[in-house]
Scaffold this motif. Structure first.
Motif, mmCIF file in Angstrom:
data_model
loop_
_atom_site.group_PDB
_atom_site.id
_atom_site.type_symbol
_atom_site.label_atom_id
_atom_site.label_comp_id
_atom_site.label_asym_id
_atom_site.label_seq_id
_atom_site.Cartn_x
_atom_site.Cartn_y
_atom_site.Cartn_z
ATOM 1 N N UNK A 199 0.853 -1.184 0.000
ATOM 2 C CA UNK A 199 0.000 0.000 0.000
ATOM 3 C C UNK A 199 0.892 1.239 0.000
ATOM 4 N N UNK A 200 0.924 1.936 -1.118
ATOM 5 C CA UNK A 200 1.824 3.077 -1.274
ATOM 6 C C UNK A 200 1.572 4.146 -0.219
ATOM 7 N N UNK A 201 0.305 4.482 0.029
ATOM 8 C CA UNK A 201 -0.009 5.540 0.989
ATOM 9 C C UNK A 201 0.468 5.209 2.391
ATOM 10 N N UNK A 202 0.486 3.919 2.725
ATOM 11 C CA UNK A 202 0.900 3.506 4.062
ATOM 12 C C UNK A 202 2.354 3.865 4.321
ATOM 13 N N UNK A 203 3.256 3.463 3.438
ATOM 14 C CA UNK A 203 4.664 3.760 3.681
ATOM 15 C C UNK A 203 5.004 5.207 3.328
ATOM 16 N N UNK A 204 4.245 5.827 2.425
ATOM 17 C CA UNK A 204 4.491 7.228 2.080
ATOM 18 C C UNK A 204 4.223 8.139 3.272
ATOM 19 N N UNK A 205 3.148 7.853 4.023
ATOM 20 C CA UNK A 205 2.838 8.646 5.222
ATOM 21 C C UNK A 205 3.985 8.563 6.228
ATOM 22 N N UNK A 206 4.515 7.363 6.421
ATOM 23 C CA UNK A 206 5.641 7.184 7.345
ATOM 24 C C UNK A 206 6.881 7.901 6.831
ATOM 25 N N UNK A 207 7.149 7.792 5.524
ATOM 26 C CA UNK A 207 8.312 8.470 4.941
ATOM 27 C C UNK A 207 8.198 9.978 5.097
ATOM 28 N N UNK A 208 6.989 10.511 4.903
ATOM 29 C CA UNK A 208 6.771 11.944 5.081
ATOM 30 C C UNK A 208 7.036 12.351 6.526
ATOM 31 N N UNK A 209 6.517 11.581 7.468
ATOM 32 C CA UNK A 209 6.713 11.841 8.902
ATOM 33 C C UNK A 209 8.203 11.918 9.226
ATOM 34 N N UNK A 210 8.947 10.918 8.783
ATOM 35 C CA UNK A 210 10.376 10.872 9.096
ATOM 36 C C UNK A 210 11.132 11.985 8.382
ATOM 37 N N UNK A 211 10.760 12.273 7.132
ATOM 38 C CA UNK A 211 11.444 13.327 6.371
ATOM 39 C C UNK A 211 11.260 14.686 7.031
ATOM 40 N N UNK A 212 10.022 15.001 7.434
ATOM 41 C CA UNK A 212 9.754 16.294 8.067
ATOM 42 C C UNK A 212 10.521 16.456 9.377
ATOM 43 N N UNK A 213 10.533 15.400 10.194
ATOM 44 C CA UNK A 213 11.233 15.498 11.470
ATOM 45 C C UNK A 213 12.743 15.563 11.269
ATOM 46 N N UNK A 214 13.237 14.893 10.242
ATOM 47 C CA UNK A 214 14.661 14.950 9.944
ATOM 48 C C UNK A 214 15.058 16.347 9.476
ATOM 49 N N UNK A 215 14.197 16.991 8.701
ATOM 50 C CA UNK A 215 14.510 18.320 8.189
ATOM 51 C C UNK A 215 14.481 19.381 9.289
ATOM 52 N N UNK A 216 13.513 19.297 10.189
ATOM 53 C CA UNK A 216 13.380 20.305 11.239
ATOM 54 C C UNK A 216 14.404 20.085 12.353
ATOM 55 N N UNK A 217 14.658 18.832 12.708
ATOM 56 C CA UNK A 217 15.614 18.529 13.776
ATOM 57 C C UNK A 217 16.417 17.296 13.380
#
Length: 308
Positions: A94-112
């Motif tokens: 399910x693309x949306x399933x892992x994409x949501x997680x990737x987005x979560x990790x990417x955003x947190x990695x970028x901010x901190x």
């Protein structure tokens, strides 16, 4: 002076996620980073897809998809031997399933990137005064239902720097989607972590079950066990992954799916191929295909187009 550009690499080492989906999600994460995150957090970033980990240039922080990372969802952000961040993400069909997680990790990695950024504020717990909050921009609204879409791909909501304001003020945006309505508020399925200096303990405000949030004491943390973020994420990991495992149809702000927007993309590609064929003197047939259009937006019916 222009800010340094933070560069992320999305790589699949999974047998279930191919290059086409990796490129689609990387494009969605790039749009989210440039259109949504950058103006709010003043961060410049690129997100690029690579076929192999060996192809990732030096200076990029990788998000790596694997079939088994010993737990579902994300294993969080780690630091390599040079103290540079990388994230492990469980692949899924399910693309949306892992994409949501990737987005979560990417955003947190970028901010901190390094998982130790703290912001002072008033504690949500009774009897506590000023505390230091750990900056994790996606955790308070991390549940699937609060995601939204970029290029038809489900991505994570995130809070703004005003999230740590002392008081709620009219007209202030506390998260990108607007679902968070006030400072230090968490939504169902989310959590917030902070350090209370008098006791030297860490606490979390969580809403993983029940009718509302509650505070739990998670004790002292030791820097020998990794970054602050990696430690608090391990404690909340199982409950957090459950909150992010809901289906796309629970996402209140989700727009059209990638499948629903495919006919328009296919038609555009077919027309472009015809034009390229005319330029090159070759013949290219137009077959854009068709699919039934559906909507992923709850409570927002889409209306048929009247014939001309």
């Amino acid at each position: 002076m222009a800010a340094l550009i933070r560069q992320l690499a999305l790589v699949s080492e999974s047998n279930s996620v191919g290059a086409s989906d990796v490129m689609k999600v990387a494009a969605a994460l790039q749009k989210q980073a440039s259109r949504d995150l950058a103006p709010i957090w003043e961060i410049s970033a690129t997100v690029d897809a690579f076929d192999r980990l060996e192809d990732v240039p030096l200076g990029y922080w990788p998000l790596i998809l694997k079939d088994d990372i010993q737990q579902s969802g994300a294993a969080g952000i780690h630091l390599d031997k040079d103290r540079q961040p990388f994230a492990l993400i469980t692949a899924a069909t399910n693309l949306d399933s892992w994409a949501l997680t990737a987005s979560h990790e990417a955003l947190e990695m970028l901010v901190d990137p390094f998982g130790d950024r703290l912001v002072a504020g008033d504690s949500p717990a009774q009897g506590q005064g000023r505390v230091n909050f750990l900056v994790e921009v996606c955790d308070p609204s991390e549940a699937t239902e609060f995601g939204y879409t970029a290029n038809g791909i489900l991505v994570a909501d995130f809070y703004t720097p005003r999230y740590f304001d002392p008081l709620t003020a009219p007209g202030v945006r506390y998260s990108y989607t607007g679902d968070i309505k006030g400072p230090r508020e968490i939504l169902r399925g989310g959590y917030l972590s902070w350090h209370e200096p008098v006791s030297d303990h860490w606490f979390q405000l969580t809403w993983f079950d029940g009718s509302g949030p509650r505070v739990r004491d998670i004790g002292a943390l030791d820097q020998k066990n990794g970054s602050l973020r990696s430690q608090v994420d391990r404690i909340a990991g199982k409950e957090s992954r459950k909150a992010m495992s809901g289906g796309r149809d629970t996402a209140i702000a989700a727009g059209l799916t990638s499948a629903a927007i495919a006919p328009a993309s296919n038609s555009k590609a077919a027309n472009l191929r015809i034009q390229i064929g005319e330029i090159l003197g070759t013949s290219v047939g137009k077959d854009a295909g068709s699919s039934k259009q559906t909507s992923g937006r709850r409570g927002k019916p889409r209306y048929p187009i009247d014939p001309a």
